[in-house]
Design a protein around this motif. Structure first.
Motif, PDB file in Angstrom:
ATOM      1  N   THR A 274      47.156 -48.639  68.615  1.00 41.49           N
ATOM      2  CA  THR A 274      47.549 -48.082  66.669  1.00 41.49           C
ATOM      3  C   THR A 274      47.908 -49.772  66.830  1.00 41.49           C
ATOM      4  O   THR A 274      48.289 -50.241  65.494  1.00 41.49           O
ATOM      5  CB  THR A 274      48.687 -47.179  66.370  1.00 41.49           C
ATOM      6  OG1 THR A 274      49.571 -47.895  66.815  1.00 41.49           O
ATOM      7  CG2 THR A 274      47.737 -45.994  66.845  1.00 41.49           C
ATOM      8  N   VAL A 299      44.159 -49.706  65.433  1.00 41.25           N
ATOM      9  CA  VAL A 299      45.203 -50.570  64.813  1.00 41.25           C
ATOM     10  C   VAL A 299      44.928 -50.620  63.670  1.00 41.25           C
ATOM     11  O   VAL A 299      44.285 -50.688  62.652  1.00 41.25           O
ATOM     12  CB  VAL A 299      44.316 -51.841  65.268  1.00 41.25           C
ATOM     13  CG1 VAL A 299      45.562 -52.814  64.732  1.00 41.25           C
ATOM     14  CG2 VAL A 299      43.954 -51.833  66.826  1.00 41.25           C
ATOM     15  N   HIS A 300      46.671 -50.089  63.126  1.00 42.52           N
ATOM     16  CA  HIS A 300      47.258 -50.661  62.025  1.00 42.52           C
ATOM     17  C   HIS A 300      48.044 -51.726  62.020  1.00 42.52           C
ATOM     18  O   HIS A 300      47.824 -52.618  60.784  1.00 42.52           O
ATOM     19  CB  HIS A 300      47.553 -49.594  60.737  1.00 42.52           C
ATOM     20  CG  HIS A 300      49.311 -48.764  62.428  1.00 42.52           C
ATOM     21  ND1 HIS A 300      50.099 -50.055  62.430  1.00 42.52           N
ATOM     22  CD2 HIS A 300      49.292 -47.415  62.788  1.00 42.52           C
ATOM     23  CE1 HIS A 300      50.826 -48.724  62.851  1.00 42.52           C
ATOM     24  NE2 HIS A 300      50.405 -47.814  63.493  1.00 42.52           N
ATOM     25  N   SER A 301      48.724 -52.149  63.004  1.00 45.70           N
ATOM     26  CA  SER A 301      49.234 -52.778  62.903  1.00 45.70           C
ATOM     27  C   SER A 301      49.176 -54.500  64.271  1.00 45.70           C
ATOM     28  O   SER A 301      49.059 -53.314  64.844  1.00 45.70           O
ATOM     29  CB  SER A 301      50.856 -53.165  63.304  1.00 45.70           C
ATOM     30  OG  SER A 301      50.873 -52.196  61.802  1.00 45.70           O
ATOM     31  N   TRP A 302      48.899 -55.591  64.058  1.00 47.66           N
ATOM     32  CA  TRP A 302      49.353 -56.921  65.094  1.00 47.66           C
ATOM     33  C   TRP A 302      50.386 -57.635  65.074  1.00 47.66           C
ATOM     34  O   TRP A 302      50.820 -58.003  64.063  1.00 47.66           O
ATOM     35  CB  TRP A 302      47.957 -57.759  64.622  1.00 47.66           C
ATOM     36  CG  TRP A 302      46.529 -57.115  63.832  1.00 47.66           C
ATOM     37  CD1 TRP A 302      46.042 -56.701  63.282  1.00 47.66           C
ATOM     38  CD2 TRP A 302      45.503 -56.793  65.145  1.00 47.66           C
ATOM     39  NE1 TRP A 302      44.870 -56.076  63.471  1.00 47.66           N
ATOM     40  CE2 TRP A 302      44.435 -56.376  64.160  1.00 47.66           C
ATOM     41  CE3 TRP A 302      45.475 -57.331  66.783  1.00 47.66           C
ATOM     42  CZ2 TRP A 302      43.090 -56.030  65.245  1.00 47.66           C
ATOM     43  CZ3 TRP A 302      44.148 -56.691  67.627  1.00 47.66           C
ATOM     44  CH2 TRP A 302      43.324 -55.622  66.954  1.00 47.66           C
ATOM     45  N   VAL A 318      42.274 -59.044  60.111  1.00 46.50           N
ATOM     46  CA  VAL A 318      43.186 -57.209  59.675  1.00 46.50           C
ATOM     47  C   VAL A 318      41.826 -56.591  59.437  1.00 46.50           C
ATOM     48  O   VAL A 318      42.546 -55.905  58.274  1.00 46.50           O
ATOM     49  CB  VAL A 318      44.123 -58.356  58.542  1.00 46.50           C
ATOM     50  CG1 VAL A 318      45.122 -59.207  58.855  1.00 46.50           C
ATOM     51  CG2 VAL A 318      42.977 -59.345  57.332  1.00 46.50           C
ATOM     52  N   GLY A 321      39.893 -52.224  62.119  1.00 47.50           N
ATOM     53  CA  GLY A 321      41.111 -50.686  62.029  1.00 47.50           C
ATOM     54  C   GLY A 321      41.115 -49.939  60.107  1.00 47.50           C
ATOM     55  O   GLY A 321      40.244 -50.361  59.674  1.00 47.50           O
ATOM     56  N   GLU A 322      42.861 -49.539  61.114  1.00 48.51           N
ATOM     57  CA  GLU A 322      42.712 -48.433  59.248  1.00 48.51           C
ATOM     58  C   GLU A 322      44.751 -48.368  59.149  1.00 48.51           C
ATOM     59  O   GLU A 322      44.659 -48.352  60.334  1.00 48.51           O
ATOM     60  CB  GLU A 322      42.446 -46.936  59.793  1.00 48.51           C
ATOM     61  CG  GLU A 322      42.599 -45.814  61.125  1.00 48.51           C
ATOM     62  CD  GLU A 322      42.122 -45.220  60.436  1.00 48.51           C
ATOM     63  OE1 GLU A 322      41.015 -44.909  59.306  1.00 48.51           O
ATOM     64  OE2 GLU A 322      42.412 -44.591  61.311  1.00 48.51           O
ATOM     65  N   ARG A 323      44.906 -47.855  57.891  1.00 51.36           N
ATOM     66  CA  ARG A 323      46.211 -48.222  57.961  1.00 51.36           C
ATOM     67  C   ARG A 323      46.182 -46.713  57.173  1.00 51.36           C
ATOM     68  O   ARG A 323      45.990 -46.110  56.470  1.00 51.36           O
ATOM     69  CB  ARG A 323      46.560 -48.851  56.618  1.00 51.36           C
ATOM     70  CG  ARG A 323      46.897 -50.640  57.828  1.00 51.36           C
ATOM     71  CD  ARG A 323      46.795 -51.586  56.864  1.00 51.36           C
ATOM     72  NE  ARG A 323      45.556 -51.949  55.845  1.00 51.36           N
ATOM     73  CZ  ARG A 323      44.915 -52.290  54.707  1.00 51.36           C
ATOM     74  NH1 ARG A 323      45.888 -53.138  54.219  1.00 51.36           N
ATOM     75  NH2 ARG A 323      44.337 -52.500  53.772  1.00 51.36           N
ATOM     76  N   SER A 346      44.358 -53.560  58.821  1.00 56.29           N
ATOM     77  CA  SER A 346      44.919 -53.443  59.444  1.00 56.29           C
ATOM     78  C   SER A 346      46.235 -54.217  58.201  1.00 56.29           C
ATOM     79  O   SER A 346      45.388 -55.167  57.900  1.00 56.29           O
ATOM     80  CB  SER A 346      44.921 -53.856  60.690  1.00 56.29           C
ATOM     81  OG  SER A 346      44.227 -54.542  61.285  1.00 56.29           O
ATOM     82  N   GLN A 347      47.227 -54.411  59.100  1.00 57.27           N
ATOM     83  CA  GLN A 347      48.403 -55.872  58.604  1.00 57.27           C
ATOM     84  C   GLN A 347      48.803 -56.167  60.060  1.00 57.27           C
ATOM     85  O   GLN A 347      48.481 -55.995  61.093  1.00 57.27           O
ATOM     86  CB  GLN A 347      49.820 -55.069  58.070  1.00 57.27           C
ATOM     87  CG  GLN A 347      50.632 -54.061  58.949  1.00 57.27           C
ATOM     88  CD  GLN A 347      51.558 -53.461  58.260  1.00 57.27           C
ATOM     89  OE1 GLN A 347      51.680 -53.389  57.245  1.00 57.27           O
ATOM     90  NE2 GLN A 347      52.120 -53.116  58.772  1.00 57.27           N
ATOM     91  N   SER A 367      47.848 -58.612  55.065  1.00 53.64           N
ATOM     92  CA  SER A 367      46.832 -57.349  55.150  1.00 53.64           C
ATOM     93  C   SER A 367      44.877 -57.897  54.412  1.00 53.64           C
ATOM     94  O   SER A 367      45.400 -59.157  53.767  1.00 53.64           O
ATOM     95  CB  SER A 367      47.194 -56.262  53.748  1.00 53.64           C
ATOM     96  OG  SER A 367      47.525 -57.005  53.032  1.00 53.64           O
TER      97      SER A 367
END
Length: 565
Positions: A274, A299-302, A318, A321-323, A346-347, A367
């Protein structure tokens, strides 16, 4: 995998934040003592089996402690004592972290060395550090280097395989074990990338390397569904920082041994992270060509640190993925930030930091909905007492003016090992100079324009290479995959040139066609135009240092005679 969560309860994590004895030299022991989930595997190594399938192996806190203690018995049997530096030259992944844990448990000082460093440079670096011994995956290169300088040879030069095979029952540990660190004790030496010359040896302090990371215990994402992929070099402060965070949180983490996309993507698909933490090097590859939709599905964050990343690469990542609802927002965001509703994409948390700063001290979150803001690295984080743009005398410059970036923070390095003069050169009027050129706007946002050594002094005034690179990568994306802008001698002072890696679908493009398009985009942005574009057609044309950073000094030297005569 297990259904039982390894994540430390919130009360435990809150306790870590105020524990006076906790630091970079003993975080594993504090996690062992406080986390009731100590037997649940959460730190994963990986390999590929004979069928080409990714195999993940989980290690619990108790597993890590057992491996650490076995390695420590070998080091102790070989005469390693508190305060002595020992060179660790092993391949990336979990292995260098185990050596770090073993040596710090003895009170010794691991000098972590990226094994991609050139052998003669490595031998000179280890001699400067004054290591009492070296453990390496391959001792051949160092054996040859030491034949030319036999007096520099340390007490022992051993294969890492010998340490791994050691029978712990055949040796003992000191009566006081693990070692009890004082706040100012040195716990590691981390070398710089060498992008500006000989690698510097940065000191990590027991307390200072933990300072500033306390807020991660409650503000770093750590929901039961969270999984971290660490693509940092784990011989570097960045890799150690994320490992420390993961161990204290009990956060499921895969420790990568490879940062290139062909090795990364299959592990992403198997592990389903994630969060992904890396230097820009891997993000460039993941953002190039077909996006890794399957591997990045959750993945929500890099998280990026070291050099700040380029918007042209960030904007592609960004999209993936998904948040999810309930996402604990990054430690880089202010307290009380609303979690928000589930959102696609994602962010990207772009953190400007270094070994010397101790962590990412600035952070900008991008984002899919975020407006473009080239080179903005956001506001200083909680660990920063003060950040300022300074003139050469250490006086604070007004907003909008360009100068030297300085920080006052307890997380900064105590200095450079065996080099008080070099340490002093980075201290100015109470600030630590980060080595960067920056400006601040009226809202308190900082903009990272260049490394001080990379500013191009043209006849018309200074040109900052990073904003120029932003335009090439974002606005010429159909032609430019990646680039590096440097200054070379021209008829009347330095001139900017770009060494460009072209997109695969633009293989037939000429350097002049890229320059023509780039210069139009640069002129539209009010930036200096390029005197030349050079196409990097091979890996040798685009040299990278041991940590994956472009060696701008090497490019300057190679192309110094471009306009001669």
């Amino acid at each position: 995998m297990t259904d039982q969560t390894p994540i430390a309860p919130l009360a435990v994590r809150q306790g870590f934040m105020t524990e006076p004895g906790l630091g970079a030299g003993n975080f594993l022991d504090h996690a062992l003592a406080a986390n009731p989930n100590r037997s649940v595997p959460f730190i994963h190594s990986h390999h590929t089996d004979h069928r080409g399938q990714v195999v993940l192996r989980g290690h619990s806190l108790t597993d890590l402690a057992a491996l650490r203690d076995r390695y420590a018995t070998w080091y102790h049997a070989n005469g390693v004592r508190p305060g002595e530096p020992v060179g660790v030259v092993v391949a990336e992944g979990l292995e260098p972290l185990l050596h770090f844990l073993a040596l710090t448990a003895l009170g010794a000082i691991p000098a972590m060395v990226n094994d991609a460093m050139r052998a003669d440079v490595m031998a000179g670096y280890l001699e400067h550090v004054g290591v009492v011994g070296v453990v390496a995956d391959d001792t051949t290169r160092l054996q040859l280097a030491y034949r030319n300088t036999p007096r520099a040879r340390p007490r022992f030069l051993a294969l890492a395989a010998e340490v791994r095979a050691h029978d712990a029952a055949s040796g003992g540990l000191p009566e006081q074990y693990p070692y009890r660190h004082e706040p100012d004790d040195v716990v590691a030496l981390i070398h710089s990338s060498g992008t500006t010359g000989t690698p510097k040896s940065t000191i990590l302090g027991h307390r200072s390397f933990w300072d500033g990371k306390q807020q991660r215990m409650v503000r770093f994402p750590a929901e039961p569904y969270d999984r971290l992929m660490s693509l940092m070099p784990h011989t570097h402060a960045g890799g150690l920082s994320y490992f420390l965070t993961a161990v204290l949180l009990g956060l499921p983490t895969v420790i990568m041994s490879d940062w290139r996309r062909p090795g990364v993507e299959p592990v992403m698909e198997a592990f389903q992270p994630t969060m992904v933490a890396s230097f820009p090097r891997t993000f460039v590859e993941l953002a190039t060509g077909e996006l890794p939709v399957k591997g990045a599905a959750r993945v929500h964050s890099w998280f990026n640190t070291g050099d700040s990343a380029h918007y042209g690469h960030i904007r592609r990542l960004v999209q993936l993925g998904e948040r999810p609802a309930g996402l604990i927002r990054s430690w880089l965001l202010p307290r009380g930030e609303a979690a928000g509703e589930p959102l696609p994409g994602s962010q990207f948390v772009d953190g400007l930091g270094s070994s010397e700063m101790g962590m990412a001290l600035f952070g900008q979150v991008t984002s899919p909905e975020t407006p473009r803001a080239d080179r903005c690295v956001g506001k200083p984080q909680d660990a920063v007492i003060k950040a300022a743009v300074l003139d050469e005398n250490g006086r604070e410059l007004p907003d909008g003016e360009v100068g030297l970036l300085g920080v006052i923070t307890p997380s900064r390095t105590p200095g450079y090992w065996n080099d008080a003069r070099l340490t002093g050169s980075f201290e100015l009027n109470g600030y630590w100079l980060t080595g960067d050129v920056a400006r601040r706007d009226a809202e308190g946002n900082f903009y990272h324009l260049d490394r001080t050594v990379d500013v191009i002094d043209t006849a018309a005034g200074p040109v900052y290479s990073l904003p120029v690179e932003e335009v090439l990568i974002a606005d010429c994306a159909d032609l430019v995959q990646d680039c590096s802008v440097v200054g070379v001698p021209g008829p009347e002072g330095q001139v900017p040139i770009a060494v460009v890696r072209a997109q695969a679908e633009a293989a037939a493009v000429t350097a002049e066609e890229i320059r023509e398009k780039a210069n139009k985009a640069l002129a539209d942005a009010g930036l200096a135009t390029l005197a030349a574009v050079i196409l990097a057609r091979t890996e040798q044309d685009y040299p990278l240092g041991p940590t994956g950073k472009v060696l701008k000094r090497e490019l300057r030297t190679r192309h110094a005679a471009l306009f001669a005569g």
